[in-house]
Design an enzyme around this catalytic site. Structure first.
Site, PDB file in Angstrom:
ATOM      1  N   ILE A  77     -42.643   3.586 -19.282  1.00 47.46           N
ATOM      2  CA  ILE A  77     -41.630   3.672 -20.323  1.00 47.46           C
ATOM      3  C   ILE A  77     -41.536   2.384 -21.127  1.00 47.46           C
ATOM      4  O   ILE A  77     -40.735   2.282 -22.036  1.00 47.46           O
ATOM      5  CB  ILE A  77     -40.232   4.012 -19.736  1.00 47.46           C
ATOM      6  CG1 ILE A  77     -39.882   3.056 -18.598  1.00 47.46           C
ATOM      7  CG2 ILE A  77     -40.165   5.453 -19.284  1.00 47.46           C
ATOM      8  CD1 ILE A  77     -38.502   3.255 -18.055  1.00 47.46           C
TER       9      ILE A  77
ATOM     10  N   ASP B 116     -43.763  -1.617 -22.071  1.00 45.28           N
ATOM     11  CA  ASP B 116     -44.895  -2.499 -21.842  1.00 45.28           C
ATOM     12  C   ASP B 116     -44.539  -3.843 -22.429  1.00 45.28           C
ATOM     13  O   ASP B 116     -44.100  -3.918 -23.569  1.00 45.28           O
ATOM     14  CB  ASP B 116     -46.122  -1.935 -22.566  1.00 45.28           C
ATOM     15  CG  ASP B 116     -47.346  -2.054 -21.692  1.00 45.28           C
ATOM     16  OD1 ASP B 116     -47.306  -2.843 -20.725  1.00 45.28           O
ATOM     17  OD2 ASP B 116     -48.337  -1.358 -21.968  1.00 45.28           O
TER      18      ASP B 116
ATOM     19  N   GLY C  77     -45.321  -8.371 -22.231  1.00 43.88           N
ATOM     20  CA  GLY C  77     -46.339  -9.358 -21.956  1.00 43.88           C
ATOM     21  C   GLY C  77     -46.445  -9.673 -20.480  1.00 43.88           C
ATOM     22  O   GLY C  77     -47.412 -10.255 -20.021  1.00 43.88           O
TER      23      GLY C  77
ATOM     24  N   SER D 222     -45.748  -3.929 -16.862  1.00 43.29           N
ATOM     25  CA  SER D 222     -45.381  -2.633 -17.402  1.00 43.29           C
ATOM     26  C   SER D 222     -44.146  -2.114 -16.693  1.00 43.29           C
ATOM     27  O   SER D 222     -43.899  -2.443 -15.545  1.00 43.29           O
ATOM     28  CB  SER D 222     -46.529  -1.648 -17.202  1.00 43.29           C
ATOM     29  OG  SER D 222     -47.722  -2.218 -17.692  1.00 43.29           O
ATOM     30  N   VAL D 223     -43.390  -1.281 -17.399  1.00 40.94           N
ATOM     31  CA  VAL D 223     -42.193  -0.690 -16.824  1.00 40.94           C
ATOM     32  C   VAL D 223     -42.443   0.793 -16.600  1.00 40.94           C
ATOM     33  O   VAL D 223     -42.946   1.486 -17.490  1.00 40.94           O
ATOM     34  CB  VAL D 223     -40.978  -0.881 -17.744  1.00 40.94           C
ATOM     35  CG1 VAL D 223     -39.719  -0.393 -17.053  1.00 40.94           C
ATOM     36  CG2 VAL D 223     -40.838  -2.334 -18.131  1.00 40.94           C
TER      37      VAL D 223
ATOM     38  N   LYS E  63     -40.357  -2.562 -12.886  1.00 33.98           N
ATOM     39  CA  LYS E  63     -41.196  -3.460 -13.692  1.00 33.98           C
ATOM     40  C   LYS E  63     -42.255  -4.057 -12.787  1.00 33.98           C
ATOM     41  O   LYS E  63     -41.949  -4.656 -11.765  1.00 33.98           O
ATOM     42  CB  LYS E  63     -40.332  -4.551 -14.314  1.00 33.98           C
ATOM     43  CG  LYS E  63     -41.131  -5.494 -15.175  1.00 33.98           C
ATOM     44  CD  LYS E  63     -40.232  -6.321 -16.053  1.00 33.98           C
ATOM     45  CE  LYS E  63     -39.805  -5.510 -17.260  1.00 33.98           C
ATOM     46  NZ  LYS E  63     -38.865  -6.236 -18.113  1.00 33.98           N
TER      47      LYS E  63
ATOM     48  N   ASP F 220     -34.374 -13.583 -25.362  1.00 37.23           N
ATOM     49  CA  ASP F 220     -35.101 -12.459 -25.933  1.00 37.23           C
ATOM     50  C   ASP F 220     -34.141 -11.338 -26.299  1.00 37.23           C
ATOM     51  O   ASP F 220     -34.349 -10.190 -25.941  1.00 37.23           O
ATOM     52  CB  ASP F 220     -36.181 -11.975 -24.953  1.00 37.23           C
ATOM     53  CG  ASP F 220     -37.307 -11.253 -25.680  1.00 37.23           C
ATOM     54  OD1 ASP F 220     -37.347 -11.325 -26.927  1.00 37.23           O
ATOM     55  OD2 ASP F 220     -38.120 -10.602 -25.017  1.00 37.23           O
TER      56      ASP F 220
END
Ligand SMILES: *[C@@H]1O[C@H](CO)[C@@H](O)[C@H](O)[C@H]1NC(C)=O
Ligand SMILES: *[C@@H]1O[C@H](CO)[C@@H](O)[C@H](O)[C@H]1NC(C)=O
Ligand SMILES: *[C@@H]1O[C@H](CO)[C@@H](O)[C@H](O)[C@H]1NC(C)=O
Ligand SMILES: *[C@@H]1O[C@H](CO)[C@@H](O)[C@H](O)[C@H]1NC(C)=O
Length: 635
Positions: free
Chosen positions: A344, A346, A348, A351-352, A366, A473
């Site tokens: 669901i 992506d 750096g 991936s999730v 994650k 972020d």
């Protein structure tokens, strides 16, 4: 798999029971008595001062016939007692190194009637002075020289403060010669210089006894100890014959010929053989079971306890405060082996995946690869920063922040397990092309609520967490929307996963790392100072506000080069007084709504100021948004 050791343990306990039954039957009954009393002590944990937590050490014993006849201890609080020549003493101290005890007479617990004395008439409150000389004769004890000396230098001032001597002859005798108190001291010569005098000898002696006097024993002078050493070398337990007036030494062996009376003479041999065979058999089985259990546990502990991450985490935070640790297998199966269809997100860092735990909870998993292209790109994770992340996240609790449910540290990868927020991100809603997330659901009121909740989350990170956390972020893709349009800010602090210099710490307020953050949201001040501060979050949040107002992307390559970044684009429009041109057309711009939009745009304008000192802090942002919202509701 977890079932197996339980069966083994049951089996083991049954066999142990049988084994111990056999050993009880075949052992000397006194052997059992002497060991079980100690066991009882251990279990009951009744206080036995001065021995802190363990049963009293040899030669003390709690049950008659065990240990040394002169070291029979009666446990009680606050003082345990031992009895010497019918006189009871509180045991104040025991020093095995110097083989000495500190004793104080306990007259209240006297058993012998000969020791009662007309205390009230002779000396009203001298509770520790016994009615006769303290006699250690026949015991292994002798009074330490220094204590005898203290009595020998004692002398009464003249005229002596004597009680009625015809009525209290013993007290009179004590005042005249205090050495009479301890029979032991009488013989030796304690020719120390006399210093000063005491007006009240009896009171002095009373205190002397209350504080306690030291007695010593010499193991080499007592035949009991030499017999005991011999006994112990044969694995026996030392005791004595309590029905014998001489209290002669006895050595209890654990295995003596089997002889309960209820077994026929002829059967004895058979029973003995049966016992030995059973004992041997259960020993073998116990060994086997222990071996299996030990190996199983070792394997298990290798997986979890010996893992450096787990060790590090447990050193810094008690296990109860940490999120649960998942096994790699658990998370692998929860995400259907990291099925690409379940991906669901992506980033750096990894991936999730959407995962379903065994308790049916839906989570976002994650997966941070330890050694992959991320490392090649200079974005590698160290175990320490992964731990740092977990420590930080597990101490954060806010309804507008995504919650960390657990983690997994495994050679195959590092994993973090978060809340899954089902309704997509703010970016999906604002810029999404699919029909799943309709922009029309984002009314101005909803957008204001989203802005305020995001600001509250940032304020929490900056002001309520010690040391403060810089998210670094804040983007519309990191604002997750729930079904009821409430939001949770996610992915926070993930940039901490970057390996950073040891010297930079979160407590300094600055984080020095390579360039990061998302283009379009990154604080322009960063390029000057190479520092990301709380004000950098405020900048990013300002860009999110502009997105909410305009419905435009933070970066749009189709725009003119100078206006590619949304901040530049909108700010120039505002400066030209052309805000209306960039307001999201989906928003009906009637008079009152436009007022709110203008206020938010103005706040955003301040947030994206080039100089970080010109930006408001998150607290002010929250206040301003609250004000704007209350006006909007007031319509
Ligand atoms: C202790 O008291 C008992 C009677 O209670 C007596 O028979 C025994 O001789 C006394 N022992 C000493 C050492 O005084
Ligand atoms: C006895 O000696 C040991 C070291 O030889 C020491 O650790 C211990 O504290 C001493 N015990 C007492 C009661 O002094
Ligand atoms: C001492 O005690 C005896 C007997 O109880 C009594 O007759 C005598 O008067 C007392 N003497 C003093 C000085 O109190
Ligand atoms: C203990 O002493 C009593 C009396 O002296 C004696 O009859 C008995 O046999 C002794 N018991 C043991 C086990 O030596």
């Amino acid at each position: 798999m977890a079932q197996q050791p339980h069966h083994s343990f049951l089996l083991l306990s049954i066999w142990t029971l049988i084994c111990s039954l056999y050993s009880i039957i075949s052992a000397d009954p006194q052997f059992h008595e002497c060991t079980s009393k100690q066991d009882t002590y251990l279990r009951s944990s009744s206080p036995c001062p001065p021995f802190a937590s363990t049963p009293p050490p040899f030669p003390f014993s709690l049950s008659p016939g065990c240990g040394h006849p002169f070291f029979q201890l009666k446990c009680s609080s606050p003082r345990s007692t031992i009895s010497i020549n019918n006189l009871s003493f509180a045991l104040l101290q025991f020093d095995p190194n110097s083989s000495s005890l500190l004793l104080s007479p306990q007259l209240s617990s006297l058993t012998s009637s000969t020791t009662t004395r007309p205390a009230a008439t002779c000396s009203s409150d001298l509770s520790s002075i016994p009615a006769h000389s303290i006699n250690l004769l026949g015991s292994p004890f002798r009074v330490s020289d220094s204590y005898c000396s203290r009595l020998s230098v004692l002398r009464s001032c003249s005229p002596p403060n004597l009680p009625n001597c015809s009525h209290c002859p013993w007290e009179c005798k004590l005042v005249k010669n205090p050495l009479n108190l301890l029979r032991d001291c009488g013989s030796g010569t304690h020719s120390l210089q006399q210093q000063g005098c005491q007006t009240d000898i009896l009171e002095y002696l009373d205190n002397f006894l209350k504080i306690g006097f030291q007695v010593e024993y010499d193991e080499s002078q007592d035949s009991y100890f030499s017999s005991c050493r011999e006994c112990k070398s044969k694995k026996g337990i030392c005791g004595f014959n309590s029905s014998d007036p001489e209290k002669s030494f006895l050595c209890f062996q654990s295995r003596t010929p089997f002889s309960p009376t209820w077994i026929h003479q002829n059967d004895r041999k058979r029973v003995a053989i049966l016992c030995s065979v059973s004992a041997a058999l259960c020993l073998v089985i116990a060994f086997l079971v222990f071996g299996i259990v030990f190996r199983y546990r070792r394997l298990k502990s290798l997986k979890t306890e010996d893992d450096p991450t787990t060790l590090f985490l447990h050193r810094h935070r008690s296990a109860s405060l940490l999120p649960p640790a998942f096994t790699f297998e658990e998370l692998e199966s929860s995400t259907n082996r990291f099925d690409p269809k379940r991906k669901i997100g992506d980033g750096g860092f990894g991936s999730v995946y959407l995962g379903q735990l065994s308790d049916a909870r839906i989570v976002a998993v994650k997966y941070l690869h330890r050694h992959n292209q991320a490392a090649a790109a200079g974005r590698a994770f160290s175990t320490k920063s992964f731990c740092n992340e977990i420590l930080i996240l597990s101490s954060i609790h806010h309804s507008n922040l995504v919650k960390l449910h657990g983690y997994c540290s495994d050679p195959r990868g590092l994993l973090l397990v978060y809340d899954y927020v089902p309704n997509g991100t703010l970016a999906d809603h604002l810029h999404g092309t699919n029909n799943l997330h309709r922009k029309s659901s984002l009314t101005w009121q909803v957008r204001l609520d989203i802005a305020l909740q995001t600001a509250l989350a940032i304020e929490y990170l900056h002001f309520s967490v010690k040391p403060p956390i810089v998210h670094r972020d804040i983007t519309s893709s990191n604002i997750f929307i729930e079904k009821d349009m409430r939001i949770k800010v996610g992915d926070f602090g993930l940039s901490r996963l970057l390996v950073m210099p040891e010297t930079s710490s979160s407590s300094s307020g600055y984080v020095c790392t390579g360039p990061q953050g998302t283009p379009g949201y990154l604080d322009p001040d960063y390029h000057r100072s190479f520092r990301l501060t709380e004000k950098s979050d405020v900048y990013s949040f300002g860009v999110v506000l502009l997105e909410l107002v305009s419905g435009l992307r933070a970066v749009d390559q189709s725009r003119d080069k100078r206006e590619m970044a949304l901040a530049d684009h909108v700010v120039s429009k505002i400066q030209m007084g052309l805000l209306r041109q960039v307001v999201d057309p989906v928003l009906g711009v009637d008079g009152e709504t436009m007022k709110g939009i203008e206020s938010v745009a103005e706040l955003a304008f301040r947030c994206v100021a080039a100089d970080k000192d010109d930006r408001p802090d998150s607290r002010e942002v929250v206040e301003e948004l609250r004000r704007i919202r209350s006006q909007a509701i007031g319509i």
